[in-house]
Design an enzyme around this catalytic site. Structure first.
Site, PDB file in Angstrom:
ATOM      1  N   HIS A  68      51.988 -85.111  10.556  1.00  0.00           N
ATOM      2  CA  HIS A  68      52.053 -85.397  11.986  1.00  0.00           C
ATOM      3  C   HIS A  68      51.944 -86.916  12.180  1.00  0.00           C
ATOM      4  CE1 HIS A  68      51.572 -81.201  12.530  1.00  0.00           C
ATOM      5  NE2 HIS A  68      50.375 -81.145  13.066  1.00  0.00           N
ATOM      6  N   GLY A 128      49.095 -68.269   3.012  1.00  0.00           N
ATOM      7  CA  GLY A 128      49.720 -69.142   4.012  1.00  0.00           C
ATOM      8  C   GLY A 128      49.858 -70.573   3.503  1.00  0.00           C
ATOM      9  N   VAL A 166      48.318 -73.266   4.581  1.00  0.00           N
ATOM     10  CA  VAL A 166      47.004 -73.877   4.426  1.00  0.00           C
ATOM     11  C   VAL A 166      46.251 -73.194   3.284  1.00  0.00           C
ATOM     12  CG1 VAL A 166      44.790 -74.349   5.558  1.00  0.00           C
ATOM     13  CG2 VAL A 166      46.926 -74.586   6.840  1.00  0.00           C
ATOM     14  N   ARG A 201      35.682 -73.551  17.410  1.00  0.00           N
ATOM     15  CA  ARG A 201      35.507 -75.002  17.532  1.00  0.00           C
ATOM     16  C   ARG A 201      34.658 -75.457  18.703  1.00  0.00           C
ATOM     17  NH1 ARG A 201      41.813 -76.116  16.648  1.00  0.00           N
ATOM     18  NH2 ARG A 201      41.881 -75.813  14.382  1.00  0.00           N
ATOM     19  N   ARG A 239      56.678 -81.175  19.107  1.00  0.00           N
ATOM     20  CA  ARG A 239      57.167 -80.726  17.791  1.00  0.00           C
ATOM     21  C   ARG A 239      58.454 -81.478  17.461  1.00  0.00           C
ATOM     22  NH1 ARG A 239      53.933 -77.791  14.994  1.00  0.00           N
ATOM     23  NH2 ARG A 239      53.943 -75.968  16.341  1.00  0.00           N
ATOM     24  N   GLN A 274      54.701 -83.775  15.860  1.00  0.00           N
ATOM     25  CA  GLN A 274      54.093 -82.845  14.906  1.00  0.00           C
ATOM     26  C   GLN A 274      55.131 -82.083  14.079  1.00  0.00           C
ATOM     27  OE1 GLN A 274      50.525 -81.923  18.080  1.00  0.00           O
ATOM     28  NE2 GLN A 274      50.738 -80.473  16.405  1.00  0.00           N
ATOM     29  N   CYS A 330      44.416 -80.246  13.563  1.00  0.00           N
ATOM     30  CA  CYS A 330      45.002 -81.292  12.697  1.00  0.00           C
ATOM     31  C   CYS A 330      45.279 -82.606  13.440  1.00  0.00           C
ATOM     32  CB  CYS A 330      46.287 -80.778  12.061  1.00  0.00           C
ATOM     33  SG  CYS A 330      47.267 -79.717  13.145  1.00  0.00           S
ATOM     34  N   LYS A 387      43.090 -79.319  23.126  1.00  0.00           N
ATOM     35  CA  LYS A 387      42.232 -79.381  21.937  1.00  0.00           C
ATOM     36  C   LYS A 387      41.936 -80.844  21.619  1.00  0.00           C
ATOM     37  CE  LYS A 387      44.571 -75.454  19.810  1.00  0.00           C
ATOM     38  NZ  LYS A 387      45.662 -75.179  18.855  1.00  0.00           N
TER      39      LYS A 387
HETATM   40  O1  25A Z   1      45.562 -68.672  15.727  1.00  0.00           O
HETATM   41  P1  25A Z   1      45.668 -70.060  15.223  1.00  0.00           P
HETATM   42  O2  25A Z   1      44.337 -70.611  14.784  1.00  0.00           O
HETATM   43  O3  25A Z   1      46.315 -70.994  16.196  1.00  0.00           O
HETATM   44  O4  25A Z   1      46.611 -70.022  13.880  1.00  0.00           O
HETATM   45  C1  25A Z   1      47.944 -69.455  13.842  1.00  0.00           C
HETATM   46  C2  25A Z   1      48.661 -69.733  12.555  1.00  0.00           C
HETATM   47  O5  25A Z   1      48.634 -71.150  12.377  1.00  0.00           O
HETATM   48  C3  25A Z   1      48.492 -71.432  11.011  1.00  0.00           C
HETATM   49  C4  25A Z   1      48.380 -70.165  10.200  1.00  0.00           C
HETATM   50  O6  25A Z   1      49.688 -69.878   9.635  1.00  0.00           O
HETATM   51  C5  25A Z   1      48.040 -69.135  11.266  1.00  0.00           C
HETATM   52  O7  25A Z   1      48.605 -67.907  10.947  1.00  0.00           O
HETATM   53  N1  25A Z   1      47.351 -72.310  10.989  1.00  0.00           N
HETATM   54  C6  25A Z   1      46.084 -72.072  11.373  1.00  0.00           C
HETATM   55  N2  25A Z   1      45.343 -73.186  11.312  1.00  0.00           N
HETATM   56  C7  25A Z   1      46.185 -74.152  10.903  1.00  0.00           C
HETATM   57  C8  25A Z   1      46.040 -75.533  10.649  1.00  0.00           C
HETATM   58  N3  25A Z   1      44.868 -76.180  10.827  1.00  0.00           N
HETATM   59  C9  25A Z   1      47.447 -73.581  10.692  1.00  0.00           C
HETATM   60  N4  25A Z   1      48.465 -74.282  10.282  1.00  0.00           N
HETATM   61  C10 25A Z   1      48.262 -75.593  10.053  1.00  0.00           C
HETATM   62  N5  25A Z   1      47.108 -76.206  10.223  1.00  0.00           N
HETATM   63  P2  25A Z   1      50.024 -69.878   8.049  1.00  0.00           P
HETATM   64  O8  25A Z   1      51.387 -69.331   7.879  1.00  0.00           O
HETATM   65  O9  25A Z   1      49.729 -71.161   7.425  1.00  0.00           O
HETATM   66  O10 25A Z   1      48.977 -68.857   7.432  1.00  0.00           O
HETATM   67  C11 25A Z   1      48.997 -67.549   7.729  1.00  0.00           C
HETATM   68  C12 25A Z   1      48.003 -66.910   6.743  1.00  0.00           C
HETATM   69  O11 25A Z   1      47.195 -66.026   7.483  1.00  0.00           O
HETATM   70  C13 25A Z   1      47.311 -64.737   6.871  1.00  0.00           C
HETATM   71  N6  25A Z   1      47.075 -63.680   7.816  1.00  0.00           N
HETATM   72  C14 25A Z   1      47.736 -63.440   8.967  1.00  0.00           C
HETATM   73  N7  25A Z   1      47.226 -62.364   9.581  1.00  0.00           N
HETATM   74  C15 25A Z   1      46.214 -61.907   8.787  1.00  0.00           C
HETATM   75  C16 25A Z   1      46.125 -62.741   7.665  1.00  0.00           C
HETATM   76  N8  25A Z   1      45.234 -62.540   6.692  1.00  0.00           N
HETATM   77  C17 25A Z   1      44.383 -61.493   6.821  1.00  0.00           C
HETATM   78  N9  25A Z   1      44.404 -60.643   7.869  1.00  0.00           N
HETATM   79  C18 25A Z   1      45.305 -60.813   8.860  1.00  0.00           C
HETATM   80  N10 25A Z   1      45.316 -59.970   9.910  1.00  0.00           N
HETATM   81  C19 25A Z   1      48.715 -64.696   6.326  1.00  0.00           C
HETATM   82  O12 25A Z   1      48.872 -63.745   5.356  1.00  0.00           O
HETATM   83  C20 25A Z   1      48.782 -66.097   5.750  1.00  0.00           C
HETATM   84  O13 25A Z   1      48.140 -66.145   4.514  1.00  0.00           O
HETATM   85  P3  25A Z   1      50.235 -62.830   5.294  1.00  0.00           P
HETATM   86  O14 25A Z   1      49.871 -61.564   4.688  1.00  0.00           O
HETATM   87  O15 25A Z   1      50.893 -62.808   6.655  1.00  0.00           O
HETATM   88  O16 25A Z   1      51.153 -63.505   4.286  1.00  0.00           O
HETATM   89  C21 25A Z   1      52.028 -64.442   4.584  1.00  0.00           C
HETATM   90  C22 25A Z   1      52.988 -64.288   3.408  1.00  0.00           C
HETATM   91  O17 25A Z   1      53.881 -63.216   3.705  1.00  0.00           O
HETATM   92  C23 25A Z   1      55.215 -63.679   3.838  1.00  0.00           C
HETATM   93  N11 25A Z   1      55.650 -63.211   5.159  1.00  0.00           N
HETATM   94  C24 25A Z   1      55.340 -63.735   6.345  1.00  0.00           C
HETATM   95  N12 25A Z   1      55.912 -63.044   7.322  1.00  0.00           N
HETATM   96  C25 25A Z   1      56.581 -62.012   6.755  1.00  0.00           C
HETATM   97  C26 25A Z   1      56.427 -62.127   5.370  1.00  0.00           C
HETATM   98  N13 25A Z   1      57.009 -61.261   4.512  1.00  0.00           N
HETATM   99  C27 25A Z   1      57.720 -60.250   5.036  1.00  0.00           C
HETATM  100  N14 25A Z   1      57.902 -60.085   6.354  1.00  0.00           N
HETATM  101  C28 25A Z   1      57.363 -60.941   7.234  1.00  0.00           C
HETATM  102  N15 25A Z   1      57.562 -60.768   8.559  1.00  0.00           N
HETATM  103  C29 25A Z   1      55.201 -65.149   3.665  1.00  0.00           C
HETATM  104  O18 25A Z   1      56.167 -65.518   2.726  1.00  0.00           O
HETATM  105  C30 25A Z   1      53.816 -65.493   3.147  1.00  0.00           C
HETATM  106  O19 25A Z   1      53.848 -65.723   1.749  1.00  0.00           O
HETATM  107  O1  L14 Z   2      44.636 -75.342  16.355  1.00  0.00           O
HETATM  108  O2  L14 Z   2      51.410 -75.266  15.666  1.00  0.00           O
HETATM  109  O3  L14 Z   2      44.513 -75.884  14.279  1.00  0.00           O
HETATM  110  O4  L14 Z   2      51.213 -77.297  14.887  1.00  0.00           O
HETATM  111  C1  L14 Z   2      47.140 -76.393  14.308  1.00  0.00           C
HETATM  112  C2  L14 Z   2      48.613 -76.385  14.179  1.00  0.00           C
HETATM  113  C3  L14 Z   2      47.321 -74.797  16.244  1.00  0.00           C
HETATM  114  C4  L14 Z   2      48.827 -74.852  16.107  1.00  0.00           C
HETATM  115  C5  L14 Z   2      45.158 -75.472  15.246  1.00  0.00           C
HETATM  116  C6  L14 Z   2      50.739 -76.237  15.335  1.00  0.00           C
HETATM  117  C7  L14 Z   2      46.608 -75.153  14.988  1.00  0.00           C
HETATM  118  C8  L14 Z   2      49.247 -76.175  15.519  1.00  0.00           C
END
Ligand code: 25A
Ligand code: L14
Length: 340
Positions: A245, A12, A14, A100, A238, A158, A131, A216
């Site tokens: 941000h 991802g 991050v 958190r 957004r 953001q 963030c 949050k």
């Molecule tokens: O629930 P939350 O906490 O609110 O977080 C939700 C999302 O916010 C991001 C993060 O997205 C997360 O998924 N995030 C979280 N905290 C953040 C923060 N503080 C934040 N963003 C900013 N600040 P992300 O896109 O950055 O990262 C996603 C990663 O999570 C992996 N993942 C998802 N489900 C998983 C998992 N890993 C293990 N087990 C699971 N069940 C995800 O891996 C990614 O690394 P991935 O395998 O989904 O790979 C993404 C790669 O695949 C490609 N891709 C994406 N969608 C598709 C795809 N390819 C084909 N088809 C698709 N539909 C992408 O190119 C990418 O390389």
């Molecule tokens: O809670 O979509 O850390 O900009 C931070 C990024 C939630 C979503 C978190 C976004 C995420 C947020």
């Protein structure tokens, strides 16, 4: 002597930045294990010139032998897997919102509340704040220590990278379609069209009509600052920006603090860079701050509603200081405190 480090969500936005920041800061990594979903299994990522293959998290029988795990795969993955890693002996720094607000889990910004990291002993988990909260508290803390803060009103601007790699692509695709004179594709990962638009909707709506992202900022700020009385009201928005941000922050202070003094205090504060020279039109902007690890503060002025009070403009790279950099700084703190 280094550590065996796992990254969960490695592919991802991050996750990839974890790798960069670990390398840049020369964190003592002996071995690296990369996890993501099955979709990404078999992809390779480079760390210090060496390639590592991504493994599917759900196929792993055990996490024994890992010292430190950095998580950024979303809340549900963290809820399920962070305790498994901790049980198998690893410390977890979790970037999701899952842990958190757990009273037993420390929520740490190293410039603000480093002492809390010791609480990692409870569950083996340290939570990385949201963030928007991180950059706000880094800028508020030095003012809080000098003048006290009673109330904060904040509006965020953001970037799309906060919603992950998919949302970055969505802004690109919509913009490209517009430039070619084609029909703009409908929104998939952001609530409304984000190209040429501004959307006051991040995360889900709560019972009080605020969004979860906004709440949050309220709740995490109180936990990090150890002050249940600090009043925060937020509007999280957004904007069509890729990285960083921005935040307009208005605060009531307990004691008057002239803007010149606030500027002086902030310019000496850890992790803060003051860019505030309005005569020469110098103030922080998202595109300049992208790729940086510090929190940038400008437009420092007396507030016109809160007296005494201050207003300011705060910008940080949400993927770096808002996520990956802060998490690696927490890991460095764990080493420094002898906890890792
Ligand atoms: O629930 P939350 O906490 O609110 O977080 C939700 C999302 O916010 C991001 C993060 O997205 C997360 O998924 N995030 C979280 N905290 C953040 C923060 N503080 C934040 N963003 C900013 N600040 P992300 O896109 O950055 O990262 C996603 C990663 O999570 C992996 N993942 C998802 N489900 C998983 C998992 N890993 C293990 N087990 C699971 N069940 C995800 O891996 C990614 O690394 P991935 O395998 O989904 O790979 C993404 C790669 O695949 C490609 N891709 C994406 N969608 C598709 C795809 N390819 C084909 N088809 C698709 N539909 C992408 O190119 C990418 O390389
Ligand atoms: O809670 O979509 O850390 O900009 C931070 C990024 C939630 C979503 C978190 C976004 C995420 C947020």
């Amino acid at each position: 002597m280094g550590y065996r480090v796992a990254i969960v969500g490695a592919t991802g936005e991050v996750g990839r930045t974890f790798l960069k920041v670990l390398e840049e800061r020369n964190f003592p990594v002996d071995d690296l294990v990369l996890f993501a979903s099955e979709r990404s299994a078999g992809k390779t990522l480079t760390f210090k010139g060496k390639e590592y293959e991504v493994r599917p998290l759900n196929k792993e029988p055990s996490f024994k032998g890992i010292d430190l795990a950095l998580f950024s795969a979303g809340g549900s993955v963290s809820k399920e897997y962070a305790p498994k890693f901790a049980k198998d002996g690893s410390l977890v720094v979790d970037n999701s919102s899952a842990w958190r607000m757990d009273p037993e889990v420390p929520l740490v910004v190293p410039e603000v509340n480093p002492e809390d990291v010791k609480m990692v002993k409870n569950k083996g988990i340290v939570a990385n704040p949201n963030c928007s909260t991180i950059q706000m508290v880094v800028a508020l803390k030095p003012i809080y220590d000098h003048a006290g803060i009673t109330k904060v009103i904040v509006a965020t601007y953001q970037s799309v990278s906060g919603a992950g790699a998919k949302a970055i692509r969505e802004l690109e695709d919509q913009t490209r379609a517009w430039a070619k004179g084609e029909e703009i594709p409908p929104p998939k990962h952001i609530a409304k069209q984000i190209a040429f638009n501004v959307v006051p909707h991040i995360d889900v709506f709560m019972e009080n009509d605020y969004t979860k992202e906004e709440m949050k900022m309220v709740n995490e700020t109180r936990k990090i600052m150890h002050d249940e009385n600090i009043k925060v009201s937020a509007t999280a928005v957004r904007v069509p920006v890729f990285y960083s941000h921005s935040e307009a922050i208005h605060m009531e202070t307990k004691k008057p603090l002239p803007p010149e003094e606030a500027r002086e205090i902030l310019s000496k504060a850890p992790g803060v860079v003051v860019v505030d020279d309005i005569e020469n039109h110098q103030y922080p902007i998202a595109i300049d701050v992208q790729g940086r690890d510090e929190v940038f503060v400008g437009r420092i002025r007396e507030d016109l509603v809160f007296t005494p009070g201050l207003a300011m403009w705060v910008v940080a790279d949400n993927i770096r200081k808002g996520a990956a950099t802060n998490a690696v700084q927490i890991a460095e703190l764990l080493v420094k405190e002898g906890l890792l």
